[in-house]
Design a protein around this motif. Sequence first.
Motif, PDB file in Angstrom:
ATOM      1  N   THR A 233      -3.631   5.359   1.389  1.00  0.00           N
ATOM      2  CA  THR A 233      -3.945   3.920   1.935  1.00  0.00           C
ATOM      3  C   THR A 233      -2.581   3.451   2.648  1.00  0.00           C
ATOM      4  O   THR A 233      -1.276   3.541   2.174  1.00  0.00           O
ATOM      5  N   MET A 234      -2.767   2.971   4.057  1.00  0.00           N
ATOM      6  CA  MET A 234      -1.486   2.513   4.767  1.00  0.00           C
ATOM      7  C   MET A 234      -1.863   0.836   4.749  1.00  0.00           C
ATOM      8  O   MET A 234      -3.100   0.565   5.050  1.00  0.00           O
ATOM      9  N   ILE A 235      -0.932   0.166   4.482  1.00  0.00           N
ATOM     10  CA  ILE A 235      -0.759  -1.248   4.382  1.00  0.00           C
ATOM     11  C   ILE A 235       0.186  -1.785   5.528  1.00  0.00           C
ATOM     12  O   ILE A 235       1.334  -1.323   5.560  1.00  0.00           O
ATOM     13  N   ARG A 236      -0.090  -2.439   6.601  1.00  0.00           N
ATOM     14  CA  ARG A 236       0.672  -3.294   7.417  1.00  0.00           C
ATOM     15  C   ARG A 236       0.748  -4.899   7.076  1.00  0.00           C
ATOM     16  O   ARG A 236      -0.103  -5.416   6.949  1.00  0.00           O
ATOM     17  N   PHE A 237       2.187  -5.243   7.205  1.00  0.00           N
ATOM     18  CA  PHE A 237       2.358  -6.628   6.747  1.00  0.00           C
ATOM     19  C   PHE A 237       3.861  -6.936   7.477  1.00  0.00           C
ATOM     20  O   PHE A 237       4.491  -5.931   7.712  1.00  0.00           O
ATOM     21  N   ASP A 238       3.974  -8.283   7.492  1.00  0.00           N
ATOM     22  CA  ASP A 238       4.838  -8.832   8.024  1.00  0.00           C
ATOM     23  C   ASP A 238       5.924  -9.665   6.817  1.00  0.00           C
ATOM     24  O   ASP A 238       5.267 -10.395   6.087  1.00  0.00           O
ATOM     25  N   LEU A 239       7.239  -9.465   7.092  1.00  0.00           N
ATOM     26  CA  LEU A 239       7.998 -10.405   6.143  1.00  0.00           C
ATOM     27  C   LEU A 239       8.905 -11.123   6.741  1.00  0.00           C
ATOM     28  O   LEU A 239       9.478 -11.016   7.679  1.00  0.00           O
ATOM     29  N   ARG A 240       8.608 -12.488   6.424  1.00  0.00           N
ATOM     30  CA  ARG A 240       9.353 -13.683   7.089  1.00  0.00           C
ATOM     31  C   ARG A 240      10.460 -14.451   6.150  1.00  0.00           C
ATOM     32  O   ARG A 240      10.370 -14.280   4.972  1.00  0.00           O
ATOM     33  N   PHE A 241      11.382 -15.260   6.717  1.00  0.00           N
ATOM     34  CA  PHE A 241      12.521 -15.946   5.992  1.00  0.00           C
ATOM     35  C   PHE A 241      12.109 -17.470   5.919  1.00  0.00           C
ATOM     36  O   PHE A 241      11.407 -17.886   6.798  1.00  0.00           O
ATOM     37  N   PRO A 242      12.569 -17.826   4.832  1.00  0.00           N
ATOM     38  CA  PRO A 242      12.284 -19.475   4.855  1.00  0.00           C
ATOM     39  C   PRO A 242      12.557 -20.093   6.065  1.00  0.00           C
ATOM     40  O   PRO A 242      13.740 -19.858   6.540  1.00  0.00           O
ATOM     41  N   PHE A 243      11.952 -21.080   6.627  1.00  0.00           N
ATOM     42  CA  PHE A 243      12.262 -21.538   7.908  1.00  0.00           C
ATOM     43  C   PHE A 243      13.501 -22.234   8.012  1.00  0.00           C
ATOM     44  O   PHE A 243      14.147 -22.501   9.121  1.00  0.00           O
ATOM     45  N   PHE A 244      13.981 -22.792   6.994  1.00  0.00           N
ATOM     46  CA  PHE A 244      15.448 -23.478   6.778  1.00  0.00           C
ATOM     47  C   PHE A 244      16.432 -22.777   6.576  1.00  0.00           C
ATOM     48  O   PHE A 244      17.829 -23.253   6.743  1.00  0.00           O
ATOM     49  N   TRP A 245      16.383 -21.446   6.603  1.00  0.00           N
ATOM     50  CA  TRP A 245      17.564 -20.554   6.456  1.00  0.00           C
ATOM     51  C   TRP A 245      18.240 -20.502   7.735  1.00  0.00           C
ATOM     52  O   TRP A 245      17.378 -20.036   8.974  1.00  0.00           O
TER      53      TRP A 245
ATOM     54  N   SER B  41      -0.154 -10.775   6.228  1.00  0.00           N
ATOM     55  CA  SER B  41      -1.266  -9.346   6.653  1.00  0.00           C
ATOM     56  C   SER B  41      -2.142  -9.710   7.713  1.00  0.00           C
ATOM     57  O   SER B  41      -2.817 -10.337   7.806  1.00  0.00           O
ATOM     58  N   PRO B  42      -1.739  -8.897   8.819  1.00  0.00           N
ATOM     59  CA  PRO B  42      -2.727  -9.054   9.968  1.00  0.00           C
ATOM     60  C   PRO B  42      -4.359  -8.447   9.733  1.00  0.00           C
ATOM     61  O   PRO B  42      -4.595  -7.887   8.715  1.00  0.00           O
ATOM     62  N   SER B  43      -4.982  -9.107  10.378  1.00  0.00           N
ATOM     63  CA  SER B  43      -6.637  -8.446  10.205  1.00  0.00           C
ATOM     64  C   SER B  43      -6.557  -6.678  10.409  1.00  0.00           C
ATOM     65  O   SER B  43      -5.735  -6.235  11.031  1.00  0.00           O
ATOM     66  N   ARG B  44      -7.374  -6.266   9.306  1.00  0.00           N
ATOM     67  CA  ARG B  44      -7.579  -4.634   9.452  1.00  0.00           C
ATOM     68  C   ARG B  44      -5.934  -4.217   9.049  1.00  0.00           C
ATOM     69  O   ARG B  44      -5.859  -3.182   9.709  1.00  0.00           O
ATOM     70  N   GLY B  45      -5.378  -4.937   8.219  1.00  0.00           N
ATOM     71  CA  GLY B  45      -4.015  -4.498   7.983  1.00  0.00           C
ATOM     72  C   GLY B  45      -4.017  -3.310   6.878  1.00  0.00           C
ATOM     73  O   GLY B  45      -2.878  -2.846   6.507  1.00  0.00           O
ATOM     74  N   ALA B  46      -5.044  -3.279   6.343  1.00  0.00           N
ATOM     75  CA  ALA B  46      -5.121  -2.246   5.512  1.00  0.00           C
ATOM     76  C   ALA B  46      -6.163  -0.939   5.706  1.00  0.00           C
ATOM     77  O   ALA B  46      -7.404  -1.312   6.049  1.00  0.00           O
ATOM     78  N   MET B  47      -6.021   0.203   5.565  1.00  0.00           N
ATOM     79  CA  MET B  47      -6.815   1.319   6.070  1.00  0.00           C
ATOM     80  C   MET B  47      -6.448   2.530   5.245  1.00  0.00           C
ATOM     81  O   MET B  47      -5.256   2.691   4.459  1.00  0.00           O
ATOM     82  N   SER B  48      -7.298   3.612   5.268  1.00  0.00           N
ATOM     83  CA  SER B  48      -6.965   4.726   4.535  1.00  0.00           C
ATOM     84  C   SER B  48      -7.153   5.857   5.592  1.00  0.00           C
ATOM     85  O   SER B  48      -7.899   5.865   6.484  1.00  0.00           O
ATOM     86  N   PHE B  49      -6.334   7.146   5.444  1.00  0.00           N
ATOM     87  CA  PHE B  49      -6.632   8.107   5.958  1.00  0.00           C
ATOM     88  C   PHE B  49      -6.355   9.505   5.449  1.00  0.00           C
ATOM     89  O   PHE B  49      -5.899   9.322   4.083  1.00  0.00           O
ATOM     90  N   SER B  50      -6.915  10.775   5.768  1.00  0.00           N
ATOM     91  CA  SER B  50      -6.794  11.902   4.892  1.00  0.00           C
ATOM     92  C   SER B  50      -6.636  13.082   5.651  1.00  0.00           C
ATOM     93  O   SER B  50      -6.556  12.893   6.961  1.00  0.00           O
ATOM     94  N   ALA B  51      -6.087  13.959   5.082  1.00  0.00           N
ATOM     95  CA  ALA B  51      -5.563  15.205   5.883  1.00  0.00           C
ATOM     96  C   ALA B  51      -6.765  15.817   6.577  1.00  0.00           C
ATOM     97  O   ALA B  51      -6.413  16.783   7.603  1.00  0.00           O
ATOM     98  N   ASP B  52      -7.643  15.860   6.212  1.00  0.00           N
ATOM     99  CA  ASP B  52      -8.588  16.445   6.599  1.00  0.00           C
ATOM    100  C   ASP B  52      -9.776  15.834   7.490  1.00  0.00           C
ATOM    101  O   ASP B  52     -10.777  16.052   8.156  1.00  0.00           O
ATOM    102  N   ASN B  53      -9.123  14.513   8.114  1.00  0.00           N
ATOM    103  CA  ASN B  53      -9.852  13.518   9.138  1.00  0.00           C
ATOM    104  C   ASN B  53      -8.824  13.284  10.163  1.00  0.00           C
ATOM    105  O   ASN B  53      -8.257  12.192   9.898  1.00  0.00           O
TER     106      ASN B  53
END
Length: 214
Positions: free
Chosen positions: A55-67, A168-180
């Motif tokens: 399972t591969m997950i894509r996401f973004d990490l941001r900082f508090p706006f006041f930093w 987390s963007p749309s379709r941020g999570a998906m799976s893949f396999s060695a035989d596909n």
Amino acid sequence: VMNRRHKENTNLITIPACSFEGMYELKNNYKMVQQYLLQAERVMSKARNDFRRVTMIRFDLRFPFFWDLEVFPYGGLISDFFTRLNYALDVDSQAKGRRNRLRYVWTREFGEVSDRPHYHVTIFVNGDLYRPFRYFQPGAKSLPGMIIQAWADALGIVGWEAEGLVYSPSRGAMSFSADNYQSQLQAFQRMSYLCKVRTKRYGDGNRNFGCSFN
């Protein structure tokens, strides 16, 4: 189109948005950093060897706006985040009696409007233990909950304060396999976004790209 040296960092080679290593067709019209693509592909290959399904997950990490990030030395927080997330995943997988291994790729970019740094992250985990269609289930012990808590702990804030800082963007999570092969192709195309030249900045003493090596 020939490959070229990066204008801001001549140690890097940029390539056009075309086929890479004769295997993948990169989406969009972004120039890519060749070294980043090679490292990202290596991480993905190792994850594919770890588990039958990944399972591969894509996401973004941001900082508090006041930093004030021009003053605050934030460069070490991304490593702290992965240390904390890896620990949480180890505890969770052991409690479930299942094997897991965290692999990851990250990049630092700057908002074109805000001009503030943020991180794009891709992680790889055991696809039989963490299914992509269950990824968005709420709860502190869910995978999103562990990601939010790890970022909160790295920032030194409480969990609920970090909820709006992990995206987390749309379709941020998906799976893949060695035989596909098609699933591998789709996964790499999504991950390749982290390797684009645009919106990165060099020369301020902070890293722009990193990944798991073991």
